[in-house]
Design a protein around this motif. Structure first.
Motif, PDB file in Angstrom:
ATOM      1  N   ASP A  98       2.312  13.694  20.218  1.00 38.45           N
ATOM      2  CA  ASP A  98       3.851  14.544  19.782  1.00 38.45           C
ATOM      3  C   ASP A  98       5.016  13.370  18.632  1.00 38.45           C
ATOM      4  O   ASP A  98       6.356  13.433  19.677  1.00 38.45           O
ATOM      5  N   LYS A  99       4.605  12.672  17.872  1.00 37.38           N
ATOM      6  CA  LYS A  99       5.738  11.833  17.095  1.00 37.38           C
ATOM      7  C   LYS A  99       4.960  11.998  15.234  1.00 37.38           C
ATOM      8  O   LYS A  99       4.050  11.368  14.799  1.00 37.38           O
ATOM      9  N   ILE A 100       6.423  12.362  15.148  1.00 41.05           N
ATOM     10  CA  ILE A 100       6.186  12.641  13.447  1.00 41.05           C
ATOM     11  C   ILE A 100       7.173  11.127  13.129  1.00 41.05           C
ATOM     12  O   ILE A 100       7.887  11.767  12.068  1.00 41.05           O
ATOM     13  N   LYS A 101       5.820  10.530  13.051  1.00 41.49           N
ATOM     14  CA  LYS A 101       7.111   8.596  12.224  1.00 41.49           C
ATOM     15  C   LYS A 101       5.710   7.689  11.909  1.00 41.49           C
ATOM     16  O   LYS A 101       4.611   7.404  13.085  1.00 41.49           O
ATOM     17  N   LEU A 102       5.593   6.989  11.034  1.00 39.40           N
ATOM     18  CA  LEU A 102       4.575   6.113  11.024  1.00 39.40           C
ATOM     19  C   LEU A 102       5.301   4.832  10.465  1.00 39.40           C
ATOM     20  O   LEU A 102       7.041   5.205  10.238  1.00 39.40           O
ATOM     21  N   LYS A 103       4.680   3.748  11.288  1.00 40.33           N
ATOM     22  CA  LYS A 103       5.362   2.268  10.734  1.00 40.33           C
ATOM     23  C   LYS A 103       4.691   1.062  10.959  1.00 40.33           C
ATOM     24  O   LYS A 103       3.705   1.714  10.379  1.00 40.33           O
ATOM     25  N   LEU A 104       5.508  -0.161   9.977  1.00 38.71           N
ATOM     26  CA  LEU A 104       4.855  -1.357   9.764  1.00 38.71           C
ATOM     27  C   LEU A 104       4.267  -0.539   8.370  1.00 38.71           C
ATOM     28  O   LEU A 104       3.233  -1.271   8.177  1.00 38.71           O
ATOM     29  N   VAL A 105       4.054   0.408   7.839  1.00 43.72           N
ATOM     30  CA  VAL A 105       3.873   0.766   6.110  1.00 43.72           C
ATOM     31  C   VAL A 105       4.587  -0.298   5.108  1.00 43.72           C
ATOM     32  O   VAL A 105       6.010  -0.533   5.352  1.00 43.72           O
ATOM     33  N   PRO A 106       3.854  -1.099   4.751  1.00 45.53           N
ATOM     34  CA  PRO A 106       4.956  -2.525   3.830  1.00 45.53           C
ATOM     35  C   PRO A 106       5.166  -1.091   2.460  1.00 45.53           C
ATOM     36  O   PRO A 106       4.786  -0.404   1.911  1.00 45.53           O
ATOM     37  N   GLU A 107       6.360  -2.158   1.933  1.00 41.59           N
ATOM     38  CA  GLU A 107       7.558  -0.892   0.986  1.00 41.59           C
ATOM     39  C   GLU A 107       6.519  -0.631  -0.261  1.00 41.59           C
ATOM     40  O   GLU A 107       6.652   0.055  -1.066  1.00 41.59           O
ATOM     41  N   LYS A 108       5.427  -2.137  -0.669  1.00 38.21           N
ATOM     42  CA  LYS A 108       4.809  -1.087  -1.564  1.00 38.21           C
ATOM     43  C   LYS A 108       3.381   0.014  -1.872  1.00 38.21           C
ATOM     44  O   LYS A 108       3.863   0.642  -3.023  1.00 38.21           O
ATOM     45  N   CYS A 109       3.625  -0.273  -0.500  1.00 40.09           N
ATOM     46  CA  CYS A 109       2.567   1.546  -0.438  1.00 40.09           C
ATOM     47  C   CYS A 109       3.249   2.600  -0.290  1.00 40.09           C
ATOM     48  O   CYS A 109       2.995   3.338  -0.773  1.00 40.09           O
ATOM     49  N   VAL A 110       4.795   2.797  -0.651  1.00 36.32           N
ATOM     50  CA  VAL A 110       5.962   3.613  -0.338  1.00 36.32           C
ATOM     51  C   VAL A 110       6.661   3.869  -1.504  1.00 36.32           C
ATOM     52  O   VAL A 110       7.995   4.226  -1.425  1.00 36.32           O
ATOM     53  N   GLU A 111       6.663   3.461  -2.008  1.00 34.82           N
ATOM     54  CA  GLU A 111       7.563   2.667  -3.893  1.00 34.82           C
ATOM     55  C   GLU A 111       7.828   4.065  -4.003  1.00 34.82           C
ATOM     56  O   GLU A 111       9.115   4.371  -4.761  1.00 34.82           O
ATOM     57  N   VAL A 120      12.534   7.526   4.680  1.00 32.65           N
ATOM     58  CA  VAL A 120      11.832   6.463   4.572  1.00 32.65           C
ATOM     59  C   VAL A 120      13.030   4.939   4.513  1.00 32.65           C
ATOM     60  O   VAL A 120      13.560   4.863   4.096  1.00 32.65           O
ATOM     61  N   VAL A 121      12.554   4.261   5.873  1.00 27.90           N
ATOM     62  CA  VAL A 121      13.881   2.985   6.359  1.00 27.90           C
ATOM     63  C   VAL A 121      13.952   2.302   6.417  1.00 27.90           C
ATOM     64  O   VAL A 121      12.615   1.929   6.674  1.00 27.90           O
ATOM     65  N   SER A 122      13.839   1.203   5.707  1.00 28.06           N
ATOM     66  CA  SER A 122      13.857  -0.664   5.631  1.00 28.06           C
ATOM     67  C   SER A 122      14.104  -0.873   7.341  1.00 28.06           C
ATOM     68  O   SER A 122      15.372  -0.762   7.677  1.00 28.06           O
ATOM     69  N   ASP A 123      13.227  -1.607   7.943  1.00 32.57           N
ATOM     70  CA  ASP A 123      13.241  -1.993   8.908  1.00 32.57           C
ATOM     71  C   ASP A 123      13.894  -3.396   8.927  1.00 32.57           C
ATOM     72  O   ASP A 123      13.238  -4.543   9.136  1.00 32.57           O
ATOM     73  N   GLU A 124      15.119  -3.067   9.279  1.00 27.68           N
ATOM     74  CA  GLU A 124      16.395  -4.683   9.489  1.00 27.68           C
ATOM     75  C   GLU A 124      15.744  -5.324  10.737  1.00 27.68           C
ATOM     76  O   GLU A 124      15.941  -6.537  10.462  1.00 27.68           O
TER      77      GLU A 124
END
Length: 210
Positions: A98-111, A120-124
């Protein structure tokens, strides 16, 4: 490109095991180093044996456990059919957790992912782990930072300190544990042996991982 055959095809998963190291590193070696996908780190921090791996569209898929709330979440490493991979994992996560979210995805994978289609949110919160080498080497000159003050205090107290480089196998296990226990005491943590950090450290010692 499929990953090594020992890693099952999504939606099948397998628990992470020591025997998976060679297969994972054949894949992760093709990408920049990411601590979240470093095998030793993954295995050591899997203190409850909950981490699972799979492959989807030739990408490595990992089911992690959030160390704060203990809930599972998905991430992936790869650049093959990225949009399809993201949509499939989001649907699977929604259905199972019941969660529509991925985490820890490297920037290169979603550039190349369109921001119009996904948020797409950067993890500050992870920014404090990233330093330029020259910046880190001159930490003692940081004037407005607690770390800089502590470094200068250390140098004044121990002017004859020596820096040594050793592998895990070259240093006695008890030496590491003594340092760990001192750290725990400074943090006012009385039962250090129950900490995930302590358990992870001992997992590395047990298998002699580096």
């Amino acid at each position: 490109m499929n990953l090594p055959f020992m890693i099952p095809e999504f939606p099948q998963f397998k628990k992470l095991e020591l025997s998976d190291r060679k297969d994972l590193e054949k894949f992760t070696s093709k990408f920049p180093p990411y601590s979240d996908f470093n095998f030793v780190s993954m295995w050591a921090w899997d203190t409850k044996g909950e981490m699972q791996i799979s492959q989807l569209n030739g990408n490595l898929v990992v089911q992690f456990t959030d160390y704060i709330n203990g809930k599972p979440f998905f991430s992936f490493l790869g650049d093959s059919l990225v949009l399809d991979t993201i949509k499939t994992l989001l649907d699977f996560s929604k259905k199972n957790f019941d969660k529509i979210k991925l985490k820890l995805v490297p920037e290169k994978c979603v550039e190349r992912v369109s921001l119009d289609e996904f948020d797409v949110v950067s993890d500050e919160n992870a920014y404090d782990y990233v330093y330029e080498v020259s910046h880190l080497a001159n930490m003692h000159n940081w004037t407005q930072n607690t770390s800089g003050k502590q470094v200068r205090s250390f140098v004044r107290s121990f002017p004859n300190y020596v820096v040594k480089h050793n592998s895990v196998k070259e240093v006695k296990k008890q030496d590491y544990l003594d340092i760990f226990n001192k750290w725990a005491q400074n943090k006012n943590i009385k039962e250090s042996v129950i900490l995930n950090e302590y358990i992870a450290l001992n997992r590395i010692f047990k298998e002699g991982l580096e």
